[in-house]
Each structure stands twice: as structure tokens, then as C-alpha cells.
Design a protein around this motif. Structure first.
Motif, PDB file in Angstrom:
ATOM      1  N   PHE A 157      33.550  28.983  37.721  1.00 43.03           N
ATOM      2  CA  PHE A 157      32.685  28.556  38.313  1.00 43.03           C
ATOM      3  C   PHE A 157      31.616  28.253  37.585  1.00 43.03           C
ATOM      4  O   PHE A 157      30.542  27.818  37.936  1.00 43.03           O
ATOM      5  N   ARG A 173      28.120  28.884  44.939  1.00 45.05           N
ATOM      6  CA  ARG A 173      27.498  29.381  43.653  1.00 45.05           C
ATOM      7  C   ARG A 173      26.260  30.024  43.948  1.00 45.05           C
ATOM      8  O   ARG A 173      25.239  29.574  44.824  1.00 45.05           O
ATOM      9  N   THR A 183      29.348  30.433  37.044  1.00 43.38           N
ATOM     10  CA  THR A 183      28.177  31.255  37.381  1.00 43.38           C
ATOM     11  C   THR A 183      28.727  32.346  38.550  1.00 43.38           C
ATOM     12  O   THR A 183      30.026  32.228  38.674  1.00 43.38           O
ATOM     13  N   THR A 184      27.985  33.166  38.863  1.00 44.69           N
ATOM     14  CA  THR A 184      28.688  34.147  40.010  1.00 44.69           C
ATOM     15  C   THR A 184      28.637  33.348  41.335  1.00 44.69           C
ATOM     16  O   THR A 184      28.012  32.052  41.615  1.00 44.69           O
ATOM     17  N   ILE A 185      29.430  33.770  42.342  1.00 39.19           N
ATOM     18  CA  ILE A 185      29.815  33.083  43.627  1.00 39.19           C
ATOM     19  C   ILE A 185      29.505  34.033  44.416  1.00 39.19           C
ATOM     20  O   ILE A 185      30.070  35.382  44.240  1.00 39.19           O
ATOM     21  N   SER A 209      22.705  28.709  45.588  1.00 47.40           N
ATOM     22  CA  SER A 209      23.086  27.522  46.563  1.00 47.40           C
ATOM     23  C   SER A 209      22.009  27.474  47.803  1.00 47.40           C
ATOM     24  O   SER A 209      21.896  28.788  48.146  1.00 47.40           O
TER      25      SER A 209
END
Length: 152
Positions: free
Chosen positions: A57, A102, A59-61, A105
Motif C-alpha cells: 500500500f 491508508r 504506507t501503513t494502513i 485518510s
């Protein structure tokens, strides 16, 4: 803006009612890290921004269950019942995690009353579909059918 009713009985004829949407909420890394701390789920895709940058992705989610837990924040923002002795969260009929959230968001809740019925003991049971929307995304993060019971 929340829909406000005096009693749970006032909702019995509201099946199909759209409850609107909440304000946006930013899901930042601090919220994700806090959820990881509370649940013990420290998977790198959630808590390691450096490694996650190279992941699927970029990035972190957020954890799926973090997203689901926000339903409990959003629902009372959409539906307020003034007079009842107690209310309990009975559970969920259906939950789907549709799109990843993400870090950074903006999310909001959207609700719709699917069912309202009087149950044993004079309580009113509701089923409300909560959709957790992601700002700028076509697909929602999560859709959950919540079941609540309100006692007179």
C-alpha cells in the motif's frame, strides 16, 4: 446532523430511513499505534512506516478492527434516542472490510436503518447498516450491520 427521537418506539416505522453522514475523522499514525498497543496487533503493515513504504500500500494502513470500532463512534452521531433505561450492543449481523484505510485518510460514517422490531421484554431492537466511507475513494473501508437493543 443526527436524527433525534424521544423513545426507541418512535423508530419502529423508520425502516429504510437514511441517517445521513458524520463529519470526517482523520486516521493518523498515533491512532493506529494506539490501537495496536491496546490489541497487541503490532503487524508491520500497521506500525512500521519505513517497512510499510515498501509494502503493497506504500504506507501503513489502519487495522480492519480499528475501522470497525469507529462504527461505535459514528452511530451515536447519526442517531440519538432521548429516553430509554439502557441500551446494549447485541453484536453484528454482517461485516465486510472492502478497502484499506491508508494512514492520513479521512473517514466518515453513513447509516441506514435496516430493521426495527419489538422483542421480548418490551425492548426495541434495531439493525443499522453503517458504511465507513474513505474521502476521495469509490469503495468504502467497511460495511457493518450493527444490532442494538434499547430497554424501556
Amino acid at each position: 446532523m443526527a436524527i433525534t427521537v424521544d423513545t426507541p418506539h418512535d423508530l419502529l416505522n423508520q425502516v429504510g430511513q437514511d441517517l445521513g453522514t458524520t463529519e470526517w475523522l482523520v486516521v493518523d499514525q498515533d491512532r493506529i499505534d494506539g490501537f495496536a498497543q491496546v490489541t497487541g496487533d503490532h503487524q508491520w503493515i500497521h506500525v512500521d512506516p519505513v517497512r510499510a513504504k515498501e509494502g503493497p500500500f506504500g504506507t501503513t494502513i489502519a487495522h480492519g478492527y480499528l475501522t470497525l470500532s469507529l462504527v461505535n463512534l459514528f452511530l451515536p452521531q447519526l442517531l440519538r434516542i432521548q429516553s430509554f433505561a439502557s441500551g446494549v450492543n447485541v453484536g453484528l449481523d454482517r461485516v465486510r472490510f472492502i478497502a484499506p484505510v491508508r494512514v492520513g485518510s479521512r473517514l466518515r460514517g453513513q447509516g441506514q436503518i435496516l430493521a426495527m422490531e419489538e422483542v421480548k421484554g418490551g425492548a426495541i431492537q434495531s439493525v443499522v447498516r453503517m458504511t465507513v466511507e474513505i474521502d476521495g475513494q469509490e469503495k468504502p473501508a467497511c460495511v457493518a450491520d450493527t444490532v442494538s437493543r434499547y430497554f424501556p
